[in-house]
Design a protein around this motif. Structure first.
Motif, PDB file in Angstrom:
ATOM      1  N   ASP A 144       0.821  -1.219   0.000  1.00 47.07           N
ATOM      2  CA  ASP A 144       0.000   0.000   0.000  1.00 47.07           C
ATOM      3  C   ASP A 144       0.852   1.264   0.000  1.00 47.07           C
ATOM      4  O   ASP A 144       0.325   2.377  -0.007  1.00 47.07           O
ATOM      5  CB  ASP A 144      -0.984   0.012   1.182  1.00 47.07           C
ATOM      6  CG  ASP A 144      -0.309  -0.194   2.521  1.00 47.07           C
ATOM      7  OD1 ASP A 144       0.598  -1.041   2.611  1.00 47.07           O
ATOM      8  OD2 ASP A 144      -0.680   0.495   3.489  1.00 47.07           O
ATOM      9  N   HIS A 145       2.177   1.096  -0.026  1.00 47.26           N
ATOM     10  CA  HIS A 145       3.088   2.244  -0.080  1.00 47.26           C
ATOM     11  C   HIS A 145       3.919   2.259  -1.362  1.00 47.26           C
ATOM     12  O   HIS A 145       4.442   3.300  -1.740  1.00 47.26           O
ATOM     13  CB  HIS A 145       4.008   2.256   1.152  1.00 47.26           C
ATOM     14  CG  HIS A 145       3.217   2.336   2.424  1.00 47.26           C
ATOM     15  ND1 HIS A 145       3.082   3.498   3.139  1.00 47.26           N
ATOM     16  CD2 HIS A 145       2.464   1.408   3.062  1.00 47.26           C
ATOM     17  CE1 HIS A 145       2.289   3.275   4.188  1.00 47.26           C
ATOM     18  NE2 HIS A 145       1.900   2.007   4.157  1.00 47.26           N
ATOM     19  N   ASP A 247       3.894   4.086   8.601  1.00 44.97           N
ATOM     20  CA  ASP A 247       3.052   3.124   9.338  1.00 44.97           C
ATOM     21  C   ASP A 247       3.494   2.959  10.792  1.00 44.97           C
ATOM     22  O   ASP A 247       3.459   1.863  11.334  1.00 44.97           O
ATOM     23  CB  ASP A 247       3.073   1.762   8.632  1.00 44.97           C
ATOM     24  CG  ASP A 247       2.070   1.710   7.489  1.00 44.97           C
ATOM     25  OD1 ASP A 247       1.621   2.784   7.042  1.00 44.97           O
ATOM     26  OD2 ASP A 247       1.749   0.597   7.030  1.00 44.97           O
ATOM     27  N   HIS A 294      -2.086   6.275   7.400  1.00 49.92           N
ATOM     28  CA  HIS A 294      -3.407   5.666   7.606  1.00 49.92           C
ATOM     29  C   HIS A 294      -4.298   6.428   8.582  1.00 49.92           C
ATOM     30  O   HIS A 294      -5.288   5.883   9.056  1.00 49.92           O
ATOM     31  CB  HIS A 294      -3.233   4.202   8.012  1.00 49.92           C
ATOM     32  CG  HIS A 294      -2.474   3.415   6.982  1.00 49.92           C
ATOM     33  ND1 HIS A 294      -2.897   3.328   5.671  1.00 49.92           N
ATOM     34  CD2 HIS A 294      -1.311   2.726   7.042  1.00 49.92           C
ATOM     35  CE1 HIS A 294      -2.017   2.601   4.983  1.00 49.92           C
ATOM     36  NE2 HIS A 294      -1.048   2.233   5.786  1.00 49.92           N
TER      37      HIS A 294
HETATM   38 ZN   LIG Z   1       0.510   0.892   5.286  1.00 52.25          ZN
END
Ligand SMILES: [Zn+2]
Length: 319
Positions: A144-145, A247, A294
């Motif tokens: 997701d990065h 994160d 997030h």
């Molecule tokens: Zn993440």
């Protein structure tokens, strides 16, 4: 009397006309139903910072969070007016230093389905083109990065150099590690390799090792634990400071009041916890702006110490 009657009739007609127009507006306007804008801009000293929303992913915090219980997690979610499944933003940040255009993290690309992967559209909506981006700094090599580095089989950022900590590269891009990973982890390795290797092959990837100033005013700081080479980025201009956490935390409703709560995605949860505590304490003491991958979009705000935990104070929205 005639005059009065005339004015009365005109008045009645005007009133009726108003009534009809208002009534028509209520019945006639179709709901637009397009998404809300996915970029948010502010100045940080001389730097322009644009938060970008890649999309939102539904998380199940009771299943993902560790060093807590499902009952405790549900209680903290309810306290913040939330529940499972929890829509969770995937944010990235674009910094124009005046001489370099720097993207921190690249979103999901096509790896998480059509509800996400909106990063490039948001870059364009915010007034930039992907080919203008000079440098991309990755907090860590989770999908997701890094997924958004690729647009199908093409590099999404034709003129950018991608940078990440060598420790994450050594772990996620080593085929031997992928080979010995448990079945449910193998995809993480595949997605990291598919996203990064084209840049490596094109000579457009350059690792760094730990704390490093990458361009004037933008510095990588090692915050290893969530992954072996997880980095945070410190942005400073004219005495103003923004720290991008990547994160370091995932579920605001739980991990601000209870920093000790960890998440299954951590490579090394105890180390991730040490880094989270350190970053929280520093942000509360330093009173600087924080951004996180997030946190609810735009994911920008401040942290205030509150008993044994912290309170997140989202930024005051300004056009
Ligand atoms: Zn993440």
């Amino acid at each position: 009397m005639t005059g009065f009657g005339h004015w009365l009739r005109r008045g009645m007609a005007a009133f009726a006309g108003t009534f009809v127009l208002v009534g028509a507006a209520h019945a006639g306007a179709a709901m637009v139903k397009t998404p809300s804008p996915g970029y948010y801009r502010l100045m940080l000293g001389d730097f322009e910072v644009t938060a970008l929303l890649d999309g939102a992913i539904d998380l199940q915090p009771t299943k993902l969070l560790t060093h807590t219980t499902p009952a405790q997690v549900n209680k903290l979610l309810a306290r913040s007016f939330e529940k499972e499944p929890l829509p969770t933003s995937v944010n990235a940040y674009l910094i124009n230093t005046g001489s370099k255009l720097v993207l921190v993290d690249a979103g999901t690309g096509g790896l998480f389905g059509p509800a996400l992967g909106g990063l490039v559209n948001q870059i364009k909506a915010s007034g930039y083109q992907p080919e203008q981006i000079d440098e991309i700094y990755i907090t860590h090599l989770h999908a997701d990065h890094v997924g958004g580095l690729m647009a199908g089989d093409k590099m999404a950022f034709a003129n950018a150099v991608v940078r990440a900590d060598q420790h994450d590269v050594d772990f996620w891009l080593d085929p031997a590690n992928a080979e010995k990973a448990p079945a449910d982890m193998k995809d993480f390795f595949k997605m990291a390799a598919a996203s990064l290797n084209p840049y490596v092959a094109a000579g457009k990837f350059k690792a760094f090792d730990g704390d490093t100033e990458l361009v004037p005013g933008v510095k990588a700081v090692a915050a290893r634990g969530h992954t072996a080479g997880h980095s945070i980025y410190v942005i400073e201009s004219k005495g103003q400071k923004l720290v991008l956490w990547g994160d370091l935390m995932h579920v605001a409703a739980v991990q601000f009041p209870q920093p000790q709560v960890t998440i299954m995605f951590d490579s090394d949860s105890p180390a991730a916890l040490v880094q989270r505590r350190k970053a929280y304490a520093d942000a509360a003491k330093g009173r600087y702006l924080v951004g996180s991958a997030h946190l609810p979009f735009p994911g920008l705000g401040h942290l205030r110490a509150d008993g044994k935990g912290y309170t997140w104070v989202p930024i005051n929205y300004q056009p």
